[in-house]
Write a protein that holds these residues in place. Structure first.
Motif, PDB file in Angstrom:
ATOM      1  N   LYS A   7       2.667  -2.144  -6.646  1.00  0.00           N
ATOM      2  CA  LYS A   7       2.140  -1.949  -7.989  1.00  0.00           C
ATOM      3  C   LYS A   7       2.855  -2.893  -8.947  1.00  0.00           C
ATOM      4  CE  LYS A   7       1.142   2.956  -7.248  1.00  0.00           C
ATOM      5  NZ  LYS A   7       1.435   4.347  -7.688  1.00  0.00           N
ATOM      6  N   SER A  46       2.380  -6.426   9.554  1.00  0.00           N
ATOM      7  CA  SER A  46       1.752  -5.111   9.645  1.00  0.00           C
ATOM      8  C   SER A  46       2.382  -4.148   8.646  1.00  0.00           C
ATOM      9  CB  SER A  46       1.911  -4.566  11.069  1.00  0.00           C
ATOM     10  OG  SER A  46       1.390  -3.263  11.165  1.00  0.00           O
ATOM     11  N   GLY A  47       1.539  -3.445   7.924  1.00  0.00           N
ATOM     12  CA  GLY A  47       2.034  -2.460   6.965  1.00  0.00           C
ATOM     13  C   GLY A  47       2.351  -3.023   5.600  1.00  0.00           C
ATOM     14  N   LEU A  48       2.239  -4.344   5.441  1.00  0.00           N
ATOM     15  CA  LEU A  48       2.543  -4.943   4.138  1.00  0.00           C
ATOM     16  C   LEU A  48       1.426  -4.630   3.145  1.00  0.00           C
ATOM     17  CD1 LEU A  48       4.404  -6.872   2.488  1.00  0.00           C
ATOM     18  CD2 LEU A  48       2.869  -8.715   3.179  1.00  0.00           C
ATOM     19  N   THR A  49       1.793  -4.105   2.013  1.00  0.00           N
ATOM     20  CA  THR A  49       0.820  -3.813   0.959  1.00  0.00           C
ATOM     21  C   THR A  49       1.298  -4.424  -0.343  1.00  0.00           C
ATOM     22  OG1 THR A  49       1.913  -1.697   0.471  1.00  0.00           O
ATOM     23  CG2 THR A  49       0.059  -1.654   2.025  1.00  0.00           C
ATOM     24  N   LYS A  50       0.357  -4.767  -1.180  1.00  0.00           N
ATOM     25  CA  LYS A  50       0.716  -5.336  -2.476  1.00  0.00           C
ATOM     26  C   LYS A  50       1.302  -4.242  -3.351  1.00  0.00           C
ATOM     27  CE  LYS A  50      -1.121  -8.010  -6.349  1.00  0.00           C
ATOM     28  NZ  LYS A  50      -2.317  -8.655  -6.941  1.00  0.00           N
TER      29      LYS A  50
END
Length: 221
Positions: free
Chosen positions: A218, A212-216
């Protein structure tokens, strides 16, 4: 700057064909099940037909109660209908037992086939992969940091002339802070107690879910 090479993993995902044996044994089960279901459908349809006939015979017999021969004939028809309905009820109960037996027959076959098919997942060695990524990540960070320190080192003898001048540093605290110990180290703002990859995050990924909350992030150039 540092990127995991997913080429082989992505190729493996693209070419993945699993559970072929399990699909076959399930198809065998479905084929045998359909035979039983067809029998059940036939029994239910015949029962519905007999119930209609039974109701009509009761009505007809009531109307013919003053005609002895008709009354006897219709009573015999009712008896025959009742007997056939009893047979169908018995066959419907037998169907339930046969269906249960079919499941019991196929259950171990499906379980064994599924277990063998699922064993192919072990081709992705999670523990070894995590350890390798951890090693490569930490090694890359350490190597980069060492090179920064290595290139900083020749500057320091001259810098120390300034830093050791206490009178000068009293009015130039910013200069001292710029060269304080550790200033050459790389910066990580992960927060206290936060590991780079936690066990729970790996468990989540092993279950096919991203934490949860993991984003790729930049792209780092």
């Amino acid at each position: 700057m540092l990127k995991i090479d997913r080429t082989k993993v992505d190729a493996s995902i693209k070419d993945m064909v699993l559970f072929t044996a399990t699909k076959k044994v399930l198809a065998d089960y479905e084929k045998e099940k359909q035979v039983l279901l067809n029998r059940e459908t036939g029994l239910n349809e015949r029962m519905a037909q007999l119930q209609e006939e039974h109701t009509q015979l009761l009505l007809d017999r009531e109307i013919a109660k003053d005609n002895t021969s008709d009354y006897i004939y219709l009573s015999k028809q009712l008896t025959n209908t009742d007997e056939e309905m009893k047979i169908i009820v018995s066959l419907q109960e037998q169907f339930k037992e046969d269906f249960k037996g079919l499941k019991q027959k196929h259950l171990p076959i499906i379980r064994n086939s599924y277990s063998k098919d699922l064993s192919a997942k072990s081709e992705f060695r999670v523990n070894e992969t995590v350890e390798l990524v951890r090693y490569e990540l930490l090694s890359a960070i350490a190597d980069y940091s060492r090179e920064v320190s290595k290139q900083r080192e020749p500057l320091m003898p001259a810098i120390y002339e300034f830093l050791h001048d206490e009178e000068l540093m009293e009015t130039n605290m910013g200069f001292r802070r710029a060269f304080e110990y550790g200033s050459e180290h790389l910066v990580f703002t992960g927060g206290p107690g936060k590991s780079v990859i936690s066990k729970n995050e790996i468990f989540s990924a092993c279950g096919g879910n991203l934490p949860s909350g993991l984003t790729k992030p930049k792209d780092v150039k």
